[in-house]
Enzyme design. Structure first.
Site, mmCIF file in Angstrom:
data_model
loop_
_atom_site.group_PDB
_atom_site.id
_atom_site.type_symbol
_atom_site.label_atom_id
_atom_site.label_comp_id
_atom_site.label_asym_id
_atom_site.label_seq_id
_atom_site.Cartn_x
_atom_site.Cartn_y
_atom_site.Cartn_z
ATOM 1 N N ARG A 89 0.836 -1.203 0.000
ATOM 2 C CA ARG A 89 0.000 0.000 0.000
ATOM 3 C C ARG A 89 0.873 1.256 0.000
ATOM 4 O O ARG A 89 0.357 2.366 0.011
ATOM 5 C CB ARG A 89 -0.874 0.035 1.267
ATOM 6 C CG ARG A 89 -1.863 -1.107 1.346
ATOM 7 C CD ARG A 89 -2.809 -0.956 2.554
ATOM 8 N NE ARG A 89 -3.360 -2.242 2.918
ATOM 9 C CZ ARG A 89 -4.358 -2.834 2.265
ATOM 10 N NH1 ARG A 89 -4.926 -2.242 1.239
ATOM 11 N NH2 ARG A 89 -4.781 -4.028 2.648
ATOM 12 N N ASP A 121 10.435 -7.151 0.171
ATOM 13 C CA ASP A 121 10.789 -6.686 1.503
ATOM 14 C C ASP A 121 12.198 -6.142 1.365
ATOM 15 O O ASP A 121 13.069 -6.807 0.810
ATOM 16 C CB ASP A 121 10.726 -7.806 2.538
ATOM 17 C CG ASP A 121 10.747 -7.243 3.959
ATOM 18 O OD1 ASP A 121 10.040 -6.246 4.214
ATOM 19 O OD2 ASP A 121 11.458 -7.790 4.816
ATOM 20 N N SER A 122 12.366 -4.906 1.798
ATOM 21 C CA SER A 122 13.659 -4.266 1.587
ATOM 22 C C SER A 122 14.040 -3.539 2.852
ATOM 23 O O SER A 122 13.211 -3.285 3.729
ATOM 24 C CB SER A 122 13.616 -3.238 0.458
ATOM 25 O OG SER A 122 12.462 -3.334 -0.306
#
Lengths: 200, 200
Positions: free
Chosen positions: A8, A71-72
């Site tokens: 989002r 995912d960072s």
């Protein structure tokens, strides 16, 4: 073919659309903003890859569509590789970029230049509703600045200086950033994996 | 013989006097509160031992007396061993126990019980004004509680549960804590080293 981007975060949606279009991926990409009923998934994985897969699977199951997720985060030498998977909630509050960055700068205030090495990591995952999955990683090495600089990007971009650069990633143009960034590298590597998954 | 304790933290002065007296050390221990002119030393070491030695040497030089110092902290598995040497300033503000502890709890809010392992570490150092030095370490293994409990101790004591205990270190009596604590172990190990240093 429609594929859901499991985020989002509007900065991330813009960046991922740009990277995936640039890599020639010809699918209809919908952000999670179009699926307000998909519940948030707790990111309890111990690694970026685990968290990216958790999110991709949850969204693929909830929407019945193939989903991609990332995912960072930033890993700092002087913090033994943290904030790592906790990058987005380092200050204890999820997604507060400025609080997270200010805390990281305060924690490393006494760390001298020769120990300010850091790297950005991105794990990019794709999942089908039937559970098939792929995951890849991209990395960008650099060092921590002492003060935020630049208006571009998001997250820790204003305090990260890529190797061989004098500017922070927030001072690069979007095209310059995509060419070298952890997220650019990861999602370009994901494109052939995603194609195989969609055709398989 | 007078020996200076290189700390202004009154909790630590009380704890160290108690531990050293219990270990039979017969010297006149003065806290840094008695030496208001000794400047604070930046703790820039990458390890607890380095920081303890930096402090002990700085105070021995400034006072002309033998000095002992410690550097201690909490290392959390899920944070790759951090806060570590940054324990006292984890929230970005030095010595704010409650802010540091609240931040650590918030960061590890989603970390499940099986990954809440942590350990307390203390490096204890002694230095003579002529530069001679000794350093030892003590460790206490345990896990992170989900909420603070107990009124004793200081620092991260209210959220640390030693292995084999159900109480936090803030719920132990001072004598119970000293018997097992990282600081108790380190300073008991330092006593013979300090004696050798004072006699040598």
């Amino acid at each position: 073919m429609r594929v859901v981007l499991a985020t989002r975060n509007r900065h991330k949606i813009v960046e991922l659309r740009r990277i995936l279009a640039g890599a020639g991926l010809d699918v209809d990409l919908a952000g999670l903003d179009v699926f307000p009923d998909v519940p948030d998934v707790p990111e309890t994985g111990a690694t970026f890859a685990e968290n990216a897969l958790i999110k991709a699977h949850a969204v693929a199951r909830a929407t019945g569509l193939p989903a991609i997720a990332d995912d960072s985060g930033i890993a700092v030498d002087a913090l033994n590789g943290m904030p790592g998977v906790l990058s987005a909630r380092w200050s204890g509050r999820h997604g507060e970029d400025r609080a997270n960055l200010d805390l990281l700068l305060a924690q490393t205030g006494d760390v001298p230049d020769e120990r300010r090495g850091a790297w950005f990591v991105c794990a990019a995952a794709a999942a089908r509703p039937d559970g098939a999955e792929r995951v890849v990683e991209g990395v960008l090495a650099g060092s921590l600045a002492h003060k935020p600089r630049g208006e571009g990007g998001f997250g820790y971009d204003p305090i990260f200086v890529p190797e061989g650069e004098s500017r922070t990633t927030a001072e690069l143009s979007p095209a310059e950033k995509d060419a070298i960034s952890h997220r650019g590298r990861a999602f370009r590597a994901l494109v052939p994996e995603l194609r195989a998954l969609l055709e398989g």
